[in-house]
Design an enzyme around this catalytic site. Structure first.
Site, PDB file in Angstrom:
ATOM      1  N   ASN A  78       0.852  -1.193   0.000  1.00 48.01           N
ATOM      2  CA  ASN A  78       0.000   0.000   0.000  1.00 48.01           C
ATOM      3  C   ASN A  78       0.891   1.247   0.000  1.00 48.01           C
ATOM      4  OD1 ASN A  78       0.461   0.882   2.858  1.00 48.01           O
ATOM      5  ND2 ASN A  78      -0.431  -1.131   3.276  1.00 48.01           N
ATOM      6  N   ARG A  79       0.286   2.406  -0.015  1.00 43.57           N
ATOM      7  CA  ARG A  79       1.036   3.653  -0.230  1.00 43.57           C
ATOM      8  C   ARG A  79       1.690   4.227   1.024  1.00 43.57           C
ATOM      9  NH1 ARG A  79      -0.113   5.169  -5.372  1.00 43.57           N
ATOM     10  NH2 ARG A  79      -2.155   4.519  -6.175  1.00 43.57           N
TER      11      ARG A  79
END
Ligand code: CTP
Length: 234
Positions: free
Chosen positions: A26-27
């Site tokens: 994920n970011r």
């Protein structure tokens, strides 16, 4: 108010292996979690940081490098019982790939352990639990529901859809909700300042002085150092 307290912070996004080469991620970069760990350290707490991030941390912080949600769960559960304040700032994957079989490539997902909810069930007396929520709509209502569902004392919600907020930015804008009903809105500012406001709210949740050194589980001997997954300290 944090001097002498034991604080555990998780940071960064987990990586979930699909096979030895590929993974789901994920970011999250870990900036907010690391800022919390550094600020707690600066305020005199004994800090344990469980992180997936490559951001450097101060030498006085006990760091455990992990990769996956399962490794993060192991490291957090190992340290949590002896801590006064647990802050789950990590973006933990809710799902991980199931063991892959041969045939047509497809990724079947299975749930990971909800570390924060489990901490809520295992919490020791007087321990303060802080969760984060990355919301895209109905921030306050969703955050309130999450505070209850996960059994935490404080829930720090950010609207990750807003400009300059959340993943990878140096700035953040959050709403801190507490179980007691208190509500603090922190307008857009750098993540170090946000960390300070979160720690102020957590410190206010303590209604007792730190136990003297030597008290089991609170100011007593620290748990042995572990580096789950064998990750090297950057
Ligand atoms: N969290 C955790 N373990 C997981 C997933 C999340 O401990 N397996 C923690 C995060 O560190 C964060 C909080 O739970 O402090 C909120 O995470 P989030 O994924 O937003 O919560 P969910 O209950 O999965 O909510 P949603 O349905 O909105 O994804």
């Amino acid at each position: 108010q944090l001097a002498g307290r034991r604080v555990l912070v998780s940071a960064g996004g987990t990586q979930e292996a699909i096979d030895p080469v590929r993974y789901l991620a994920n970011r999250s970069t870990g900036k907010q979690g690391h800022a919390l760990a550094e600020e707690a350290h600066r305020r005199g707490a004994e800090v344990t940081l469980v992180t997936t991030s490559t951001i450097e941390s101060s030498p006085g912080i006990e760091r455990h490098q992990v990769t996956s949600a399962a490794q993060m769960a192991d490291a957090v559960f190992a340290a949590a019982a002896a801590t006064d304040l647990v802050i789950m700032a990590a973006a933990v994957a809710d799902f991980t790939p199931a063991t892959k079989t041969d045939g047509t490539p497809s990724i079947e997902l299975v749930p990971t352990v909800d570390i924060l909810a489990e901490l809520g069930r295992r919490r020791t007396p007087h321990q303060i639990l802080v969760g984060f929520a990355a919301e895209t709509n109905d921030v306050e209502a969703n955050a309130k529901a999450k505070l209850e569902r996960k059994g935490v004392d404080l829930l720090v919600a950010n609207d990750v859809g807003a400009e300059g907020v959340g993943f990878a930015h140096d700035t953040n804008e959050v709403l801190i909700l507490s179980r007691s009903g208190a509500r603090v809105r922190v307008p857009l500012t750098d993540k170090v300042a946000v960390a300070g406001r979160v720690l102020d709210a957590a410190a206010a949740a303590f209604s007792h002085p730190p136990a003297p050194a030597g008290t089991p589980g609170r100011g007593g001997p620290r748990p042995p150092r572990r580096r789950p997954g064998g990750g090297a300290q950057p």
